[in-house]
Design a protein around this motif. Sequence first.
Motif, PDB file in Angstrom:
ATOM      1  N   LEU A   9      21.768 -34.607  -5.221  1.00 15.34           N
ATOM      2  CA  LEU A   9      23.116 -34.064  -5.027  1.00 15.34           C
ATOM      3  C   LEU A   9      23.592 -34.257  -3.586  1.00 15.34           C
ATOM      4  O   LEU A   9      24.398 -35.137  -3.302  1.00 15.34           O
ATOM      5  CB  LEU A   9      23.137 -32.584  -5.424  1.00 15.34           C
ATOM      6  N   ASP A  10      23.066 -33.463  -2.656  1.00 10.55           N
ATOM      7  CA  ASP A  10      23.511 -33.539  -1.260  1.00 10.55           C
ATOM      8  C   ASP A  10      23.133 -34.882  -0.639  1.00 10.55           C
ATOM      9  O   ASP A  10      21.974 -35.300  -0.690  1.00 10.55           O
ATOM     10  CB  ASP A  10      22.864 -32.421  -0.438  1.00 10.55           C
ATOM     11  N   LEU A  69      18.061 -14.797  11.186  1.00  8.83           N
ATOM     12  CA  LEU A  69      19.032 -15.866  11.400  1.00  8.83           C
ATOM     13  C   LEU A  69      19.157 -16.758  10.165  1.00  8.83           C
ATOM     14  O   LEU A  69      20.263 -17.176   9.795  1.00  8.83           O
ATOM     15  CB  LEU A  69      18.628 -16.702  12.616  1.00  8.83           C
ATOM     16  N   LYS A  70      18.040 -17.024   9.522  1.00  9.91           N
ATOM     17  CA  LYS A  70      18.067 -17.841   8.311  1.00  9.91           C
ATOM     18  C   LYS A  70      18.873 -17.149   7.216  1.00  9.91           C
ATOM     19  O   LYS A  70      19.667 -17.786   6.513  1.00  9.91           O
ATOM     20  CB  LYS A  70      16.643 -18.117   7.828  1.00  9.91           C
ATOM     21  N   LYS A  71      18.689 -15.834   7.073  1.00  6.86           N
ATOM     22  CA  LYS A  71      19.449 -15.086   6.064  1.00  6.86           C
ATOM     23  C   LYS A  71      20.944 -15.118   6.379  1.00  6.86           C
ATOM     24  O   LYS A  71      21.779 -15.296   5.482  1.00  6.86           O
ATOM     25  CB  LYS A  71      18.964 -13.639   5.985  1.00  6.86           C
ATOM     26  N   GLU A  72      21.290 -14.947   7.644  1.00 11.53           N
ATOM     27  CA  GLU A  72      22.702 -15.003   8.031  1.00 11.53           C
ATOM     28  C   GLU A  72      23.291 -16.379   7.742  1.00 11.53           C
ATOM     29  O   GLU A  72      24.430 -16.501   7.275  1.00 11.53           O
ATOM     30  CB  GLU A  72      22.858 -14.673   9.517  1.00 11.53           C
ATOM     31  N   PHE A  73      22.502 -17.405   8.020  1.00 14.53           N
ATOM     32  CA  PHE A  73      22.965 -18.770   7.756  1.00 14.53           C
ATOM     33  C   PHE A  73      23.203 -18.979   6.259  1.00 14.53           C
ATOM     34  O   PHE A  73      24.239 -19.510   5.846  1.00 14.53           O
ATOM     35  CB  PHE A  73      21.938 -19.778   8.277  1.00 14.53           C
ATOM     36  N   LEU A  74      22.262 -18.546   5.433  1.00  7.14           N
ATOM     37  CA  LEU A  74      22.395 -18.723   3.984  1.00  7.14           C
ATOM     38  C   LEU A  74      23.538 -17.885   3.418  1.00  7.14           C
ATOM     39  O   LEU A  74      24.239 -18.323   2.497  1.00  7.14           O
ATOM     40  CB  LEU A  74      21.079 -18.365   3.288  1.00  7.14           C
ATOM     41  N   ASP A  75      23.738 -16.690   3.964  1.00  3.82           N
ATOM     42  CA  ASP A  75      24.869 -15.860   3.519  1.00  3.82           C
ATOM     43  C   ASP A  75      26.189 -16.557   3.830  1.00  3.82           C
ATOM     44  O   ASP A  75      27.119 -16.562   3.007  1.00  3.82           O
ATOM     45  CB  ASP A  75      24.830 -14.492   4.205  1.00  3.82           C
ATOM     46  N   SER A  76      26.270 -17.140   5.021  1.00  3.27           N
ATOM     47  CA  SER A  76      27.474 -17.865   5.409  1.00  3.27           C
ATOM     48  C   SER A  76      27.677 -19.080   4.516  1.00  3.27           C
ATOM     49  O   SER A  76      28.798 -19.368   4.069  1.00  3.27           O
ATOM     50  CB  SER A  76      27.378 -18.300   6.874  1.00  3.27           C
ATOM     51  N   TYR A  77      26.573 -19.792   4.231  1.00  4.22           N
ATOM     52  CA  TYR A  77      26.674 -20.973   3.374  1.00  4.22           C
ATOM     53  C   TYR A  77      27.155 -20.587   1.975  1.00  4.22           C
ATOM     54  O   TYR A  77      28.011 -21.257   1.394  1.00  4.22           O
ATOM     55  CB  TYR A  77      25.324 -21.685   3.296  1.00  4.22           C
ATOM     56  N   LYS A  78      26.618 -19.502   1.457  1.00  2.00           N
ATOM     57  CA  LYS A  78      27.020 -19.043   0.120  1.00  2.00           C
ATOM     58  C   LYS A  78      28.508 -18.702   0.094  1.00  2.00           C
ATOM     59  O   LYS A  78      29.218 -19.011  -0.869  1.00  2.00           O
ATOM     60  CB  LYS A  78      26.191 -17.822  -0.280  1.00  2.00           C
ATOM     61  N   ASN A  79      28.990 -18.082   1.155  1.00  2.00           N
ATOM     62  CA  ASN A  79      30.401 -17.683   1.218  1.00  2.00           C
ATOM     63  C   ASN A  79      31.340 -18.860   1.438  1.00  2.00           C
ATOM     64  O   ASN A  79      32.542 -18.759   1.158  1.00  2.00           O
ATOM     65  CB  ASN A  79      30.606 -16.653   2.334  1.00  2.00           C
ATOM     66  N   ASN A  80      30.807 -19.956   1.956  1.00  2.00           N
ATOM     67  CA  ASN A  80      31.641 -21.132   2.246  1.00  2.00           C
ATOM     68  C   ASN A  80      31.249 -22.345   1.401  1.00  2.00           C
ATOM     69  O   ASN A  80      31.630 -23.470   1.719  1.00  2.00           O
ATOM     70  CB  ASN A  80      31.528 -21.484   3.730  1.00  2.00           C
ATOM     71  N   LEU A  81      30.518 -22.098   0.330  1.00  2.00           N
ATOM     72  CA  LEU A  81      29.978 -23.173  -0.501  1.00  2.00           C
ATOM     73  C   LEU A  81      31.085 -24.094  -1.016  1.00  2.00           C
ATOM     74  O   LEU A  81      32.006 -23.654  -1.701  1.00  2.00           O
ATOM     75  CB  LEU A  81      29.218 -22.569  -1.682  1.00  2.00           C
ATOM     76  N   GLY A  82      30.986 -25.361  -0.650  1.00  5.63           N
ATOM     77  CA  GLY A  82      31.949 -26.348  -1.127  1.00  5.63           C
ATOM     78  C   GLY A  82      33.290 -26.334  -0.426  1.00  5.63           C
ATOM     79  O   GLY A  82      34.167 -27.143  -0.750  1.00  5.63           O
ATOM     80  N   LYS A  83      33.445 -25.457   0.542  1.00  7.37           N
ATOM     81  CA  LYS A  83      34.747 -25.304   1.206  1.00  7.37           C
ATOM     82  C   LYS A  83      35.174 -26.574   1.928  1.00  7.37           C
ATOM     83  O   LYS A  83      36.359 -26.922   1.959  1.00  7.37           O
ATOM     84  CB  LYS A  83      34.676 -24.132   2.184  1.00  7.37           C
ATOM     85  N   GLU A 114      21.222 -21.547  -7.831  1.00  6.77           N
ATOM     86  CA  GLU A 114      22.336 -20.655  -7.492  1.00  6.77           C
ATOM     87  C   GLU A 114      23.484 -21.417  -6.836  1.00  6.77           C
ATOM     88  O   GLU A 114      24.660 -21.166  -7.120  1.00  6.77           O
ATOM     89  CB  GLU A 114      21.836 -19.554  -6.547  1.00  6.77           C
ATOM     90  N   TYR A 115      23.135 -22.358  -5.956  1.00  5.14           N
ATOM     91  CA  TYR A 115      24.154 -23.117  -5.239  1.00  5.14           C
ATOM     92  C   TYR A 115      24.588 -24.358  -6.023  1.00  5.14           C
ATOM     93  O   TYR A 115      25.783 -24.656  -6.128  1.00  5.14           O
ATOM     94  CB  TYR A 115      23.624 -23.543  -3.870  1.00  5.14           C
ATOM     95  N   ALA A 116      23.618 -25.084  -6.560  1.00 10.26           N
ATOM     96  CA  ALA A 116      23.931 -26.346  -7.243  1.00 10.26           C
ATOM     97  C   ALA A 116      24.806 -26.118  -8.471  1.00 10.26           C
ATOM     98  O   ALA A 116      25.761 -26.869  -8.716  1.00 10.26           O
ATOM     99  CB  ALA A 116      22.642 -27.054  -7.640  1.00 10.26           C
ATOM    100  N   SER A 117      24.502 -25.092  -9.247  1.00 10.03           N
ATOM    101  CA  SER A 117      25.269 -24.843 -10.473  1.00 10.03           C
ATOM    102  C   SER A 117      26.718 -24.485 -10.155  1.00 10.03           C
ATOM    103  O   SER A 117      27.647 -24.911 -10.855  1.00 10.03           O
ATOM    104  CB  SER A 117      24.621 -23.728 -11.292  1.00 10.03           C
ATOM    105  N   GLU A 121      30.067 -26.492 -11.358  1.00 16.35           N
ATOM    106  CA  GLU A 121      31.113 -25.774 -12.091  1.00 16.35           C
ATOM    107  C   GLU A 121      32.482 -25.944 -11.437  1.00 16.35           C
ATOM    108  O   GLU A 121      33.504 -26.000 -12.125  1.00 16.35           O
ATOM    109  CB  GLU A 121      30.769 -24.287 -12.160  1.00 16.35           C
ATOM    110  N   GLU A 122      32.498 -26.036 -10.109  1.00 14.90           N
ATOM    111  CA  GLU A 122      33.766 -26.065  -9.382  1.00 14.90           C
ATOM    112  C   GLU A 122      34.213 -27.471  -8.993  1.00 14.90           C
ATOM    113  O   GLU A 122      35.230 -27.638  -8.321  1.00 14.90           O
ATOM    114  CB  GLU A 122      33.652 -25.181  -8.135  1.00 14.90           C
TER     115      GLU A 122
END
Length: 221
Positions: A9-10, A69-83, A114-117, A121-122
């Motif tokens: 994918l990526d 820091l890793k958790k903060e990064f992943l939270d940010s990525y989840k919130n901006n996924l595909g943006k 969680e991220y790929a699906s 979908e979008e």
Amino acid sequence: MIRGLLFDLDGTLLDSAPDFVYCLNSLLEKYQKPPTDENLIRSYVSDGSAKLVKLGFKIEEEHPEFEKLKKEFLDSYKNNLGKFSNLFIGASELIEKIKLNNLKWGIVTNKPYEYASKIIEETPDLSSCMTLVCPDHLKKAKPSPEGILLACNQLNLNPKEVIYFGDHQKDLMASRAAGTLTAACTYGYALQSSDLKNDDIEVRNLLEFSKTNFKSLDEHS
């Protein structure tokens, strides 16, 4: 005879690097750290979030702040996924050709489900994907061939009837071990022409490859 195509994918179908650039540099700015060069981040995207955090903050996993820091990064990525992500040029045309030729296709990625699906979908052009295999479904992710073999089984295909496209050494190793034809995507994040072996196909861009007569690839399979 080629009857199916499988993709990472990526860095292969999706240029997701802009999402990672935004998330990492935003986090660095929050902690008053200098930004990391975009091209450098691109070269590490396929290595996962831990590598990106280590790259940006110049720390190792043993650092007391690493997990936070890793958790903060992943939270940010989840919130901006595909943006900020886009399909690579030619991906839509290639998928359309796959459908017109009545071939089967799917995605085998090291990205968590969680991220790929959500991305699939979008992203309308990916909606015809017939199977999605993520590390969540496996005992071992790439470079193990397990994911590619699972996808072949789900699509009722012999690996010798399949081309696997990837942009990282892990992809090439998994494809070769699975027995599929290997398409090395040197337009992606982590491969150069020198990484190819004799039987590999170099894909410099997907638009060019979409014009390929798939029957001409049978001699490789």
